[in-house]
Design an enzyme around this catalytic site. Structure first.
Site, mmCIF file in Angstrom:
data_model
loop_
_atom_site.group_PDB
_atom_site.id
_atom_site.type_symbol
_atom_site.label_atom_id
_atom_site.label_comp_id
_atom_site.label_asym_id
_atom_site.label_seq_id
_atom_site.Cartn_x
_atom_site.Cartn_y
_atom_site.Cartn_z
ATOM 1 N N GLY A 47 0.844 -1.181 0.000
ATOM 2 C CA GLY A 47 0.000 0.000 0.000
ATOM 3 C C GLY A 47 0.881 1.233 0.000
ATOM 4 C CD GLN A 52 3.586 5.801 2.596
ATOM 5 O OE1 GLN A 52 2.565 5.284 2.184
ATOM 6 N NE2 GLN A 52 4.592 5.098 3.077
ATOM 7 C CB CYS A 90 5.558 2.241 7.219
ATOM 8 S SG CYS A 90 5.002 3.729 6.374
ATOM 9 C CG LEU A 91 6.900 1.102 1.120
ATOM 10 C CD1 LEU A 91 6.239 1.398 -0.220
ATOM 11 C CD2 LEU A 91 8.049 0.130 0.956
ATOM 12 C CG HIS A 132 -0.307 1.148 7.286
ATOM 13 N ND1 HIS A 132 0.683 0.643 8.107
ATOM 14 C CD2 HIS A 132 0.314 2.039 6.473
ATOM 15 C CE1 HIS A 132 1.842 1.215 7.789
ATOM 16 N NE2 HIS A 132 1.648 2.072 6.794
ATOM 17 C CD GLU A 133 -0.961 2.455 2.796
ATOM 18 O OE1 GLU A 133 -0.575 3.631 2.713
ATOM 19 O OE2 GLU A 133 -0.188 1.502 3.008
ATOM 20 C CG HIS A 136 0.491 6.701 5.543
ATOM 21 N ND1 HIS A 136 1.660 7.231 6.014
ATOM 22 C CD2 HIS A 136 0.725 5.379 5.338
ATOM 23 C CE1 HIS A 136 2.569 6.257 6.100
ATOM 24 N NE2 HIS A 136 2.029 5.127 5.709
HETATM 25 NI NI NI Z 1 2.929 3.240 5.653
#
Ligand code: NI
Length: 171
Positions: A47, A52, A90-91, A132-133, A136
């Site tokens: 995701g 991000q 998480c990226l 999670h997304e 963000h």
């Molecule tokens: Ni993340």
């Protein structure tokens, strides 16, 4: 298709609430959606949220068994009472993993890449990724919710102090 540069903590854009996208703007953002999916796949993520990659917009892309899903202005409209713990990364927080409690099932609404309204129910891991997304887009990161950091506690401290190393696989 370019792979976009990932923003890493403590980049302040990750803490800003993202802006809603007007429905007439959505079709102008097709190439952004394509680039975000490419970036997610190239980074082996499941995701990705627009902040991000440095765009403060309410847009997420999620990998599903049916292929990538893009959702503008996503909102969680119903949440199961039942929750479960699961491991997340998480990226934007490379090398760090922790256990986070999430609702097992959520009802999600938003606008698809063609601007049409979408409502669906997500369960299990898919529900976890969506939660999670959507977090963000509100400036919330999994480390805020994690009960335990299972991997990379030292790395997390270095990142928060702005001393983190760039991910080794970045292009
Ligand atoms: Ni993340």
């Amino acid at each position: 298709m370019p792979v976009l540069t990932l923003r890493i903590i403590p980049d302040p854009i990750l803490r800003q609430p993202a802006k809603a996208v007007a429905s007439q703007e959505i079709t102008k953002l097709k190439s952004l959606v394509v680039d975000m999916v490419q970036t997610m796949d190239a980074s082996k993520g499941v995701g990705l949220a627009a902040p991000q990659i440095g765009r403060s917009l309410q847009l997420i892309v999620v990998s599903t068994i049916d292929g990538p899903l893009a959702l503008f202005n996503p909102a969680i409209s119903r949440r199961s009472l039942r929750t479960e713990l699961g491991e997340e990364g998480c990226l934007s927080i490379p090398g760090v993993f922790g256990r986070v409690r999430r609702h097992v099932r959520v009802q999600v609404s938003g606008l698809g890449p063609d601007g049409a309204k979408i409502v669906f129910t997500a369960k299990g891991f898919f529900a976890r990724v969506i939660q999670h997304e959507v977090d963000h887009l509100n400036g919330t990161l999994f480390i805020d919710r994690a009960k335990v950091i299972t991997t990379g506690g030292g790395q997390l401290q270095r990142l928060l102090e702005g001393k983190g190393e760039a991910p080794s696989d970045s292009q």
